[in-house]
Design a protein around this motif. Structure first.
Motif, short mmCIF file in Angstrom:
data_model
loop_
_atom_site.label_atom_id
_atom_site.label_comp_id
_atom_site.label_asym_id
_atom_site.label_seq_id
_atom_site.Cartn_x
_atom_site.Cartn_y
_atom_site.Cartn_z
N THR A 122 0.71 -1.23 -0.17
CA THR A 122 0.16 0.28 0.47
C THR A 122 0.52 1.40 -0.18
O THR A 122 0.29 2.24 0.48
CB THR A 122 -1.05 0.23 1.28
OG1 THR A 122 0.27 0.30 2.54
CG2 THR A 122 -1.90 -1.60 1.52
N GLN A 123 1.88 1.15 -0.41
CA GLN A 123 2.87 2.34 -0.49
C GLN A 123 1.99 3.29 -1.10
O GLN A 123 1.83 3.26 -2.65
CB GLN A 123 4.36 1.99 -1.29
CG GLN A 123 5.38 2.78 -1.11
CD GLN A 123 6.59 2.62 -0.31
OE1 GLN A 123 6.59 1.50 -0.21
NE2 GLN A 123 7.12 3.34 -0.76
N THR A 124 2.40 4.73 -0.82
CA THR A 124 2.50 5.74 -1.51
C THR A 124 3.30 6.63 -1.22
O THR A 124 4.22 6.77 -0.70
CB THR A 124 0.56 6.73 -0.83
OG1 THR A 124 1.10 6.74 0.86
CG2 THR A 124 -0.08 5.79 -0.91
N SER A 125 3.16 8.22 -1.94
CA SER A 125 4.08 9.23 -2.14
C SER A 125 4.41 9.97 -0.52
O SER A 125 5.11 9.59 0.18
CB SER A 125 3.66 10.17 -2.76
OG SER A 125 2.54 10.88 -2.21
N ALA A 126 3.18 9.70 0.44
CA ALA A 126 3.71 9.82 1.45
C ALA A 126 4.14 9.27 2.45
O ALA A 126 5.59 9.66 3.06
CB ALA A 126 1.99 9.83 2.58
N THR A 127 4.52 7.49 2.20
CA THR A 127 4.60 6.82 3.13
C THR A 127 6.19 6.38 2.71
O THR A 127 6.55 5.90 2.93
CB THR A 127 4.03 5.23 3.03
OG1 THR A 127 3.69 4.93 1.74
CG2 THR A 127 2.09 5.82 3.72
#
Length: 172
Positions: A122-127
């Motif tokens: 569930t990687q996002t730019s925030a994580t």
């Protein structure tokens, strides 16, 4: 937190309950079911003991980009320092507030945090930015997934998770 399979004691209990239900439905194979459940429970108990030893007697502070390993860490008496708004936003598929993001980024670079748990599924730019901040600060990063990796059984999966935590905490 729906990721209850990360609680090793809960999975031992569940295996025993399933074995008893199967034994009721199929008495001819009752011993087989019970033996397998007992073997799994023994293996998970040993794994749980390893995890407790890795965390030691002190309260380890950690962060997680998603509350994926919370049950395991609760069982080890570790303390989640993740801002609740950050994980809620990530779970809902939205961006965390600027305040939650800033707090999480600051914590990720703090000496008070022993490790960061990330979910690569569930990687996002925030994580990703949080992981970058942790890496820049030398905070160990451990990947936990929500689902079994292909070709890996439950015991092997949990073993690899505990191995990764042991390594991150300097125990292996």
């Amino acid at each position: 937190n729906e990721h209850v399979w990360y609680s090793l004691p809960a999975m031992s209990t569940l295996a025993e309950k399933i074995a008893e239900e199967l034994a009721t439905l199929n008495p001819a194979d009752a011993d087989y079911y019970r033996e397998n459940a007992a073997g799994l429970a023994e293996s998970l108990d040993e794994l749980h003991t390893r995890g407790e030893q890795a965390f030691g007697a002190e309260h380890v502070h950690y962060l997680q980009t998603e509350p994926i390993g919370g049950h395991m860490f609760d069982d080890f008496d570790a303390h989640d320092m993740t801002p609740s708004g950050f994980t809620s936003a990530i779970e809902e598929g939205s961006d965390p507030s600027a305040a939650d993001f800033a707090e999480m980024r600051e914590l990720a670079g703090s000496d008070d945090i022993a490790l960061l748990i990330v979910n690569p599924q569930t990687q996002t730019s925030a994580t990703g930015e949080i992981a970058d901040a942790a890496e820049a600060a030398g905070t160990p990063i451990v990947e936990f997934t929500e689902t079994l990796p292909d070709g890996v059984g439950f015991e092997e999966w949990m073993n690899s998770n505990v191995d990764a935590v042991e390594t991150a905490l300097g125990g292996a």
